[in-house]
Design an enzyme around this catalytic site. Structure first.
Site, PDB file in Angstrom:
ATOM      1  N   GLY A  31      24.467   9.798  64.086  1.00  0.00           N
ATOM      2  CA  GLY A  31      24.162   8.567  63.356  1.00  0.00           C
ATOM      3  C   GLY A  31      25.033   8.351  62.136  1.00  0.00           C
ATOM      4  CG  HIS A  37      29.985   7.233  65.176  1.00  0.00           C
ATOM      5  ND1 HIS A  37      29.730   7.221  63.828  1.00  0.00           N
ATOM      6  CD2 HIS A  37      29.904   8.531  65.551  1.00  0.00           C
ATOM      7  CE1 HIS A  37      29.481   8.461  63.413  1.00  0.00           C
ATOM      8  NE2 HIS A  37      29.590   9.271  64.435  1.00  0.00           N
ATOM      9  CD  GLN A 148      43.137  14.365  68.397  1.00  0.00           C
ATOM     10  OE1 GLN A 148      43.645  13.385  68.926  1.00  0.00           O
ATOM     11  NE2 GLN A 148      43.693  14.998  67.368  1.00  0.00           N
ATOM     12  CB  SER A 185      33.888  12.026  58.425  1.00  0.00           C
ATOM     13  OG  SER A 185      32.789  12.901  58.276  1.00  0.00           O
ATOM     14  NE  ARG A 187      29.688  17.246  57.809  1.00  0.00           N
ATOM     15  CZ  ARG A 187      28.612  17.947  57.456  1.00  0.00           C
ATOM     16  NH1 ARG A 187      28.251  17.993  56.193  1.00  0.00           N
ATOM     17  NH2 ARG A 187      27.910  18.586  58.363  1.00  0.00           N
TER      18      ARG A 187
HETATM   19  P1  AMP Z   1      29.065  12.874  64.653  1.00  0.00           P
HETATM   20  O1  AMP Z   1      28.086  11.761  64.521  1.00  0.00           O
HETATM   21  O2  AMP Z   1      29.875  13.121  63.427  1.00  0.00           O
HETATM   22  O3  AMP Z   1      28.476  14.112  65.245  1.00  0.00           O
HETATM   23  O4  AMP Z   1      30.145  12.366  65.710  1.00  0.00           O
HETATM   24  C1  AMP Z   1      29.775  11.892  66.971  1.00  0.00           C
HETATM   25  C2  AMP Z   1      31.000  11.767  67.822  1.00  0.00           C
HETATM   26  O5  AMP Z   1      31.938  10.898  67.189  1.00  0.00           O
HETATM   27  C3  AMP Z   1      31.739  13.099  68.032  1.00  0.00           C
HETATM   28  O6  AMP Z   1      32.199  13.175  69.363  1.00  0.00           O
HETATM   29  C4  AMP Z   1      32.865  13.012  67.061  1.00  0.00           C
HETATM   30  O7  AMP Z   1      33.999  13.767  67.441  1.00  0.00           O
HETATM   31  C5  AMP Z   1      33.193  11.530  67.096  1.00  0.00           C
HETATM   32  N1  AMP Z   1      33.898  11.149  65.878  1.00  0.00           N
HETATM   33  C6  AMP Z   1      33.440  11.210  64.594  1.00  0.00           C
HETATM   34  N2  AMP Z   1      34.386  10.820  63.727  1.00  0.00           N
HETATM   35  C7  AMP Z   1      35.485  10.523  64.465  1.00  0.00           C
HETATM   36  C8  AMP Z   1      36.809  10.073  64.155  1.00  0.00           C
HETATM   37  N3  AMP Z   1      37.205   9.836  62.921  1.00  0.00           N
HETATM   38  N4  AMP Z   1      37.657   9.862  65.187  1.00  0.00           N
HETATM   39  C9  AMP Z   1      37.273  10.099  66.457  1.00  0.00           C
HETATM   40  N5  AMP Z   1      36.057  10.530  66.811  1.00  0.00           N
HETATM   41  C10 AMP Z   1      35.171  10.748  65.837  1.00  0.00           C
END
Ligand code: AMP
Length: 285
Positions: A31, A37, A148, A185, A187
């Protein structure tokens, strides 16, 4: 768009979708959605009849309780963004639903679960493979979309799909950056304004390393030193790791020419704290 909070209800829907031969695209996330995303969602929309987005901040993959508590969340905003992207279902379970009997980890490892983030975030990938395999069992997607940005995670999940015979096509999507080069991100929202501005140093240091390689520097120690110096120049940074690895196998490399001989690629991956916030980034050369 429907919001589904229980496994039972999700499974009933999946049964119906499967019965009518629908191609299901699945995008697992924690989320606090951003454009990267949304890129995964768009890709899933293009390649499937139905797109399911999961939003779940999985406690078992956090090695630090404070980090789990502080992880940004905003379901209402996520809901709006998902709706705009024509997501069909958001699977939004709570902890009681996902871990009702205090289950912690599944007993599965593969060779990608060593080094890099595995060394410095103990138990992290054990939590990731646990939640992702539970989600795969519930959703049984045709295709699943990962980014990635979490390169090691992507290789781990791709291998897990093979090892555990999931009938799922794995799709890795490119790393998406903010206009200034910072990897998107959730974060990033936890950074102060100054830390956010300083975070550009990660991509800058990766570009500088790439340039060194392109100018025939082959010693990985020298390249790491270069990255380290660039990052250490910036206030409030603490390097977690800087690594150069074979991009296919994640094996460590001392000399870039070992890779060149086999026409392979190198992933330069790093994790750096800005204050308490740990950011990761990588580039493939
Ligand atoms: P997360 O919500 O951070 O766990 O991310 C969910 C999905 O989105 C994961 O497969 C991440 O690798 C992808 N993701 C998050 N940030 C990026 C980004 N800047 N570029 C590509 N994929 C991303």
């Amino acid at each position: 768009m429907q919001i589904i909070r229980t496994i039972q209800e999700m499974q009933n829907i999946i049964s119906q979708l499967k019965h009518s031969g629908q191609k299901i695209g699945f995008v697992p996330t924690m989320g606090y959605l951003h454009k990267a995303h949304l890129f995964l969602i768009k890709k899933s929309r293009e390649e499937n009849n139905v797109t399911i987005l999961s939003i779940y901040v999985n406690p078992t993959q956090f090695n630090n309780p404070e980090d789990l508590e502080k992880y940004p969340r905003n379901f209402e905003k996520d809901e709006k963004l998902a709706k705009k992207e024509d997501v069909d279902f958001i699977f939004y379970p709570n902890n009681k639903e996902m871990y009702p009997d205090g289950m912690k980890y599944i007993d599965y490892t593969n060779s990608f679960m060593q080094g890099l983030c595995a060394s410095t975030r103990q138990g992290h990938f054990e939590g990731v493979v646990t939640i992702v395999s539970k989600l795969f069992n519930i959703i049984q997607p045709t295709k699943t979309y990962f980014g990635q940005k979490d390169y090691q995670q992507s290789l781990i999940i791709k291998q897990m799909i093979k090892d555990l015979d999931y009938n799922i096509e794995f799709v890795m999507c490119p790393l998406i950056r903010e206009p200034d080069g910072v990897a998107m991100s959730s974060r990033n929202a936890m950074l102060t304004k100054e830390q956010r501005n300083n975070a550009i140093v990660l991509f800058k240091s990766l570009l500088s390393a790439r340039e060194l390689i392109q100018n025939n520097e082959t010693n990985t120690k020298t390249i790491k030193e270069n990255i380290k110096n660039i990052i250490n120049n910036i206030e409030e940074t603490k390097i977690d790791y800087i690594e150069l690895r074979n991009a296919d196998t994640l094996e460590e490399i001392d000399q870039i020419n070992e890779i060149n001989k086999n026409n392979g690629k190198v992933v330069i991956a790093l994790a750096v704290f800005f204050g308490n916030v740990r950011l990761i980034d990588n580039i493939i050369v």
